[in-house]
Design a protein around this motif. Structure first.
Motif, PDB file in Angstrom:
ATOM      1  N   ALA A   1     -15.817 -30.334  68.157  1.00  0.00           N
ATOM      2  CA  ALA A   1     -17.232 -28.996  67.565  1.00  0.00           C
ATOM      3  C   ALA A   1     -18.398 -30.122  68.114  1.00  0.00           C
ATOM      4  CB  ALA A   1     -17.047 -28.670  66.911  1.00  0.00           C
ATOM      5  N   ALA A   2     -18.996 -31.355  67.932  1.00  0.00           N
ATOM      6  CA  ALA A   2     -19.740 -31.834  68.205  1.00  0.00           C
ATOM      7  C   ALA A   2     -18.957 -32.689  69.166  1.00  0.00           C
ATOM      8  CB  ALA A   2     -20.316 -32.651  66.570  1.00  0.00           C
TER       9      ALA A   2
ATOM     10  N   LEU B   1     -14.992 -30.843  53.519  1.00  0.00           N
ATOM     11  CA  LEU B   1     -13.792 -30.288  55.114  1.00  0.00           C
ATOM     12  C   LEU B   1     -13.846 -29.516  56.145  1.00  0.00           C
ATOM     13  CD1 LEU B   1     -11.100 -28.896  52.076  1.00  0.00           C
ATOM     14  CD2 LEU B   1     -10.791 -31.147  54.106  1.00  0.00           C
ATOM     15  N   GLY B   2     -15.284 -28.551  55.834  1.00  0.00           N
ATOM     16  CA  GLY B   2     -15.687 -28.114  56.774  1.00  0.00           C
ATOM     17  C   GLY B   2     -16.464 -28.900  57.943  1.00  0.00           C
ATOM     18  N   ALA B   3     -17.345 -29.659  57.511  1.00  0.00           N
ATOM     19  CA  ALA B   3     -17.548 -30.558  58.314  1.00  0.00           C
ATOM     20  C   ALA B   3     -16.762 -31.946  59.171  1.00  0.00           C
ATOM     21  CB  ALA B   3     -18.813 -32.037  57.996  1.00  0.00           C
TER      22      ALA B   3
ATOM     23  N   THR C   1     -16.654 -27.862  50.313  1.00  0.00           N
ATOM     24  CA  THR C   1     -16.641 -26.592  51.770  1.00  0.00           C
ATOM     25  C   THR C   1     -17.582 -27.342  52.671  1.00  0.00           C
ATOM     26  OG1 THR C   1     -16.429 -24.954  50.024  1.00  0.00           O
ATOM     27  CG2 THR C   1     -17.393 -24.323  52.301  1.00  0.00           C
ATOM     28  N   SER C   2     -17.663 -28.199  52.446  1.00  0.00           N
ATOM     29  CA  SER C   2     -18.741 -28.677  53.387  1.00  0.00           C
ATOM     30  C   SER C   2     -18.320 -30.080  54.119  1.00  0.00           C
ATOM     31  CB  SER C   2     -20.035 -28.926  52.166  1.00  0.00           C
ATOM     32  OG  SER C   2     -21.449 -28.275  52.451  1.00  0.00           O
TER      33      SER C   2
ATOM     34  N   PRO D   1     -12.427 -23.517  49.911  1.00  0.00           N
ATOM     35  CA  PRO D   1     -13.042 -23.944  50.994  1.00  0.00           C
ATOM     36  C   PRO D   1     -11.900 -23.420  52.447  1.00  0.00           C
ATOM     37  CG  PRO D   1     -11.739 -25.755  50.456  1.00  0.00           C
ATOM     38  CD  PRO D   1     -11.818 -24.540  49.263  1.00  0.00           C
ATOM     39  N   PHE D   2     -13.255 -23.257  53.066  1.00  0.00           N
ATOM     40  CA  PHE D   2     -12.889 -22.388  54.536  1.00  0.00           C
ATOM     41  C   PHE D   2     -12.306 -22.931  55.200  1.00  0.00           C
ATOM     42  CE2 PHE D   2     -17.214 -21.291  53.919  1.00  0.00           C
ATOM     43  CZ  PHE D   2     -17.952 -22.098  55.265  1.00  0.00           C
TER      44      PHE D   2
ATOM     45  N   GLY E   1     -13.252 -30.502  59.773  1.00  0.00           N
ATOM     46  CA  GLY E   1     -13.449 -29.520  60.452  1.00  0.00           C
ATOM     47  C   GLY E   1     -14.004 -29.719  62.055  1.00  0.00           C
ATOM     48  N   LEU E   2     -15.250 -29.379  62.363  1.00  0.00           N
ATOM     49  CA  LEU E   2     -15.741 -29.259  63.082  1.00  0.00           C
ATOM     50  C   LEU E   2     -16.335 -30.451  64.044  1.00  0.00           C
ATOM     51  CD1 LEU E   2     -18.756 -27.622  61.776  1.00  0.00           C
ATOM     52  CD2 LEU E   2     -17.204 -26.184  63.153  1.00  0.00           C
TER      53      LEU E   2
ATOM     54  N   HIS F   1     -15.482 -24.177  40.464  1.00  0.00           N
ATOM     55  CA  HIS F   1     -16.839 -24.149  41.771  1.00  0.00           C
ATOM     56  C   HIS F   1     -17.485 -24.722  41.951  1.00  0.00           C
ATOM     57  CE1 HIS F   1     -20.296 -22.054  42.772  1.00  0.00           C
ATOM     58  NE2 HIS F   1     -19.667 -20.732  43.331  1.00  0.00           N
TER      59      HIS F   1
ATOM     60  N   ARG G   1     -15.834 -27.243  44.369  1.00  0.00           N
ATOM     61  CA  ARG G   1     -15.114 -26.156  45.802  1.00  0.00           C
ATOM     62  C   ARG G   1     -15.784 -26.549  46.561  1.00  0.00           C
ATOM     63  NH1 ARG G   1     -11.034 -22.564  43.299  1.00  0.00           N
ATOM     64  NH2 ARG G   1      -8.963 -22.991  43.284  1.00  0.00           N
ATOM     65  N   THR G   2     -17.586 -25.663  46.238  1.00  0.00           N
ATOM     66  CA  THR G   2     -18.404 -25.769  46.396  1.00  0.00           C
ATOM     67  C   THR G   2     -19.358 -27.418  47.388  1.00  0.00           C
ATOM     68  OG1 THR G   2     -19.669 -24.331  45.241  1.00  0.00           O
ATOM     69  CG2 THR G   2     -20.909 -25.300  47.025  1.00  0.00           C
TER      70      THR G   2
ATOM     71  N   ALA H   1     -15.428 -19.364  45.802  1.00  0.00           N
ATOM     72  CA  ALA H   1     -14.602 -20.843  45.460  1.00  0.00           C
ATOM     73  C   ALA H   1     -13.804 -20.044  44.370  1.00  0.00           C
ATOM     74  CB  ALA H   1     -15.813 -21.437  44.745  1.00  0.00           C
TER      75      ALA H   1
ATOM     76  N   ILE I   1     -22.685 -25.750  57.664  1.00  0.00           N
ATOM     77  CA  ILE I   1     -21.630 -25.513  58.517  1.00  0.00           C
ATOM     78  C   ILE I   1     -21.388 -24.111  59.290  1.00  0.00           C
ATOM     79  CG2 ILE I   1     -19.325 -25.459  57.768  1.00  0.00           C
ATOM     80  CD1 ILE I   1     -20.325 -28.214  57.244  1.00  0.00           C
TER      81      ILE I   1
ATOM     82  N   LEU J   1     -19.143 -22.814  68.131  1.00  0.00           N
ATOM     83  CA  LEU J   1     -17.723 -21.823  68.312  1.00  0.00           C
ATOM     84  C   LEU J   1     -17.650 -20.079  68.762  1.00  0.00           C
ATOM     85  CD1 LEU J   1     -15.511 -24.273  65.619  1.00  0.00           C
ATOM     86  CD2 LEU J   1     -16.308 -24.848  67.969  1.00  0.00           C
TER      87      LEU J   1
ATOM     88  N   ILE K   1     -23.689 -25.358  53.178  1.00  0.00           N
ATOM     89  CA  ILE K   1     -22.592 -24.853  53.842  1.00  0.00           C
ATOM     90  C   ILE K   1     -23.028 -24.060  55.040  1.00  0.00           C
ATOM     91  CG2 ILE K   1     -20.965 -22.976  52.564  1.00  0.00           C
ATOM     92  CD1 ILE K   1     -20.430 -24.382  50.166  1.00  0.00           C
TER      93      ILE K   1
ATOM     94  N   PRO L   1     -13.881 -23.865  59.112  1.00  0.00           N
ATOM     95  CA  PRO L   1     -14.886 -22.920  60.610  1.00  0.00           C
ATOM     96  C   PRO L   1     -14.639 -23.407  61.446  1.00  0.00           C
ATOM     97  CG  PRO L   1     -15.241 -25.659  59.709  1.00  0.00           C
ATOM     98  CD  PRO L   1     -13.755 -25.717  58.802  1.00  0.00           C
ATOM     99  N   VAL L   2     -12.953 -23.768  61.900  1.00  0.00           N
ATOM    100  CA  VAL L   2     -12.608 -23.761  62.922  1.00  0.00           C
ATOM    101  C   VAL L   2     -12.038 -22.061  62.910  1.00  0.00           C
ATOM    102  CG1 VAL L   2     -10.880 -24.348  64.633  1.00  0.00           C
ATOM    103  CG2 VAL L   2     -12.312 -26.251  62.795  1.00  0.00           C
TER     104      VAL L   2
ATOM    105  N   CYS M   1     -12.419 -30.864  65.332  1.00  0.00           N
ATOM    106  CA  CYS M   1     -12.098 -30.297  66.972  1.00  0.00           C
ATOM    107  C   CYS M   1     -12.732 -29.979  67.883  1.00  0.00           C
ATOM    108  CB  CYS M   1     -11.787 -28.485  66.358  1.00  0.00           C
ATOM    109  SG  CYS M   1     -13.859 -27.838  66.392  1.00  0.00           S
TER     110      CYS M   1
ATOM    111  N   SER N   1      -7.934 -30.544  47.242  1.00  0.00           N
ATOM    112  CA  SER N   1      -8.346 -28.257  47.340  1.00  0.00           C
ATOM    113  C   SER N   1      -6.801 -28.250  45.996  1.00  0.00           C
ATOM    114  CB  SER N   1      -8.901 -28.633  48.671  1.00  0.00           C
ATOM    115  OG  SER N   1      -8.592 -26.890  48.641  1.00  0.00           O
TER     116      SER N   1
ATOM    117  N   PHE O   1     -23.111 -23.492  62.349  1.00  0.00           N
ATOM    118  CA  PHE O   1     -22.650 -23.976  63.503  1.00  0.00           C
ATOM    119  C   PHE O   1     -21.702 -23.767  64.143  1.00  0.00           C
ATOM    120  CE2 PHE O   1     -20.521 -27.995  65.402  1.00  0.00           C
ATOM    121  CZ  PHE O   1     -21.394 -28.700  66.042  1.00  0.00           C
TER     122      PHE O   1
END
Lengths: 132, 552
Positions: free
Chosen positions: B228-229, B218-220, B215-216, A109-110, B222-223, B208, B211-212, A87, A19, A27, A16, A112-113, B226, B251, A22
């Motif tokens: 970003a990479a 979905l984050g990865a 988070t990684s 989950p948030f 999402g990036l 928890h 979700r942890t 969380a 992420i 961004l 995390i 990142p964009v 979009c 989720s 990054f």
């Protein structure tokens, strides 16, 4: 100073952290300081002088609220907005977190964009409160 | 002989120093727990001595000289009766042992409400060696009348040792010789509630832990999506989108399971506040606009000129709308329109979500709001739902005092509606409202359950929190129920409540103060541990009557 530049992120999960780095670096274009826990944050804060702190709630050892309380003792942290990352998403739990004096809560989950933009809004909001 | 009485006794009426009649009486007096047949013999002429013997308690007689065949026949007869008696005794003992070994307390009250029978658990919980329970009134044993106990949704009883425990009551009613009997079974829920709490904590931890990593993931994704990479080639983009969509599904599933566990355990705390739904509906439309756009669906909102205030929890109302909107969008085709209407009249409001999808078959409509229900088993895969959404939606609406339903013509879309009773103004609410100030979240939840059907409830953990809440900072509540626990000086707190209530009534509902303090402050007082729902409601009625007499 009119733009947010330096963001400190305190999060025990290395993926995390990556992420967030990054997102905020690539961004958002912010300077980012990553800390794996509360003790590291307390050492880094006076050196890095963050303008906003993203703080994980559930961390081994020093929890997010404990870290927040300790950070608030530092002169360099006066008026710096702190946003919790959690969380746990129940509304009553979010309200409890705000009671600790955080400016906002971001739920995992948030996305990142949109994260760089969202924390900038929190930063502006926190700055308004401080200016009053 | 009487230490080990025989099964049957042959007794001659003529004995040297004791009359046979006295012997009969003595035996009857001393062998009382079972029947001991007594056959008297005599050579005296006539029936008179035998009649006298039967009057003194003998069972039968034989004339001397004894006819051996007759004696044997009689012994055979008594042997049969005695063995029947032994079987009945054993059966009764067995029933008694079963009754006694039930782990719940079992008590039987007669038509006058007096305790007739109590099993061992009941005696242990509510009795003491010096106070026999039998014959006592229900109120004396359990602290409230039977009807009152059965009416309360959340019963707490006190044991003889002083310990208060949450209880579940079930009542069986039956008749004995035309008289009504009430058999009450009391179960101690302490352990069950402890397990529920452990389950909550477990679920919170699991969510928890889930979700942890999510988070990684979905984050990865999402990036990546979009760019970003770096810009992804189209096939990679499609794959990323599949992974992201399913991560989001996971989720939502975690959220649903957490909600479900809280709703079903009745542990979801709602903050009901009188709100206008216009703004909330606009927020709901905005929050779901992105999803609608991706599905090629247009969202519309029709609002009335004036809308009523409705007591809802803003976050949960938004969740209800998000579920209904995503459901409508999910079942729409590109180019379709989903319309949200707010209809308002003096009785309340009705929110409708109308779509132009395939509609719902009449056979499925009654099951729509049940758990894990979907029109077609394959539907959950095709449409990406968990089958929990509408069930959770219904539970949330009902917890906020509303109703939900659906009308549909197959092929011509569906219309989901939600109704809430409301009013034009907070101060003229159809349901009276009251403010509950209590730092204890459990007490707030209990009152919300108890009073929810009768009062619009606004609660806060402290007076400062009330001040921070619009629109209540300015409004004087007709009734305040408050606990001075953890609110600083109890006297200062009560004085502040007084000022806050002005024309209204303040009731102390607390274990941290006592009657003397309440009298000193001039306020009514109800102890938390022993006040029943009925008592609280009646105290509120009194307070409301008083408040309406006071000049505002």
């Amino acid at each position: 100073m009119s733009e947010l530049q330096r963001v400190m992120c305190v999060e025990d999960d290395p993926d995390i952290r990556m992420i967030i780095e990054f997102s905020l670096l690539n961004l958002g274009g912010y300077e980012v300081c990553l800390c794996a826990g509360g003790p590291a944050a307390l050492v880094q804060a006076p050196l890095f002088r963050p303008e906003l702190v993203l703080l994980d709630v559930m961390m081994p050892g020093m929890s997010g609220p404990q870290t927040l309380a300790a950070l608030r003792q530092l002169p360099v942290m006066r008026g710096v907005p702190v946003v919790f990352l959690t969380a746990k998403a129940m509304p009553d739990e979010v309200e409890d977190l705000l009671k600790y004096g955080a400016t906002g809560v971001i739920v995992k989950p948030f996305d990142p964009v949109t994260l760089p933009q969202n924390i900038r809004i929190y930063w502006e909001h926190g700055r308004d409160i401080h200016a009053r | 002989m009487l230490r080990q009485p025989p099964d049957l006794m042959l007794l001659d009426l003529l004995m040297p120093d004791l009359s046979g009649f006295e012997v009969i009486e003595q035996i009857r007096a001393q062998v009382s727990e079972r029947w001991l047949p007594i056959l008297v013999t005599s050579s005296l002429p006539g029936d008179a001595p035998f009649i006298e013997a039967l009057r003194h308690g003998a069972d039968d007689y034989l004339v001397r000289p004894i006819n051996a065949d007759l004696l044997l026949a009689k012994l055979g007869h008594y042997s049969a009766v005695l063995s029947l008696q032994a079987r009945l005794t054993a059966m009764a003992e067995r029933q008694r042992a079963i009754h006694d070994n039930i782990l719940d307390a079992v008590m039987t009250f007669d038509a006058d409400g007096r305790l007739q029978e109590a099993n061992r658990a009941a005696m242990r919980w509510f009795g003491s060696p010096v106070v026999p329970l039998r014959g006592m009134l229900c109120r004396q044993v359990l602290g409230a009348d039977l009807a009152e106990l059965l009416d309360s949704p959340d019963v707490r009883l006190q044991r003889a040792d002083g310990r208060v425990f949450p209880a579940e009551l079930t009542l069986g009613e039956w008749r004995e010789a035309g008289r009504m009997q009430h058999t009450l079974v009391i179960r101690d829920l302490t352990e069950r509630q402890h397990i529920e709490r452990m389950k909550d904590e477990f679920l919170a931890t699991v969510s928890h832990e889930l979700r942890t990593p999510l988070t990684s993931v979905l984050g990865a994704l999402g990036l990546l999506a979009c760019g970003a990479a770096g810009i992804l080639p189209k096939p990679a983009m499609t794959l990323t989108e599949v992974a992201r969509r399913n991560g989001e599904r996971l989720s939502h599933l975690i959220d649903d399971i957490l909600d479900l566990s809280k709703l079903e355990g009745n542990r979801l705390q709602l903050q009901l506040r009188p709100l206008k739904l216009d703004a909330l509906l606009q927020e709901a439309i905005a929050a779901n606009a992105g999803y609608a756009q991706r599905a090629g669906v247009t969202l519309g909102l029709v609002l009335p000129a004036q809308s009523a205030l409705v007591g809802v929890d803003a976050d949960r109302f938004l969740q209800v709308m998000a579920n209904l909107l995503s459901n409508a969008i999910k079942h729409s085709s590109p180019g379709d329109r989903v319309e949200v209407l707010l209809l308002s009249d003096k009785d309340g409001v009705r929110v409708e979500v109308r779509d132009q999808g395939p509609g719902i078959s009449p056979e499925f409509r009654p099951h729509m709001f049940e758990k894990f229900s979907q029109a077609d088993g394959s539907d959950s895969r095709a449409k990406g739902g968990t089958g929990l959404g509408l069930y959770i939606t219904r539970m949330l609406v009902e917890r906020m005092g509303g109703r939900i339903g659906v009308t549909s013509t197959p092929g011509a879309g569906a219309c989901f509606w939600v109704t809430f009773s409301g009013s034009e103004d907070v101060t003229q609410a159809a349901r009276p409202w009251l403010l509950h100030v209590d730092s204890d979240a459990d007490a707030r939840a209990r009152l919300a359950d108890w009073l929810g059907p009768h009062y619009a409830l606004v609660w806060a953990a402290s007076l400062a929190q009330v001040q921070a809440q619009e629109p209540f900072a300015q409004v004087q509540p007709p009734i305040i129920v408050a606990d001075p626990q953890a609110q600083g000086s109890a006297e200062t707190f009560c004085a502040a409540l007084r000022r806050r209530a002005l024309a209204g009534q303040v009731i102390l509902y607390s274990d941290s103060v006592d009657r003397a303090f309440a009298q000193h402050m001039g306020l009514p007082w109800l102890p938390k541990t022993s006040t029943t729902q009925a008592q609280l409601l009646s105290a509120l009625n009194d307070a409301a009557a008083l408040a309406s007499r006071k000049p505002a």
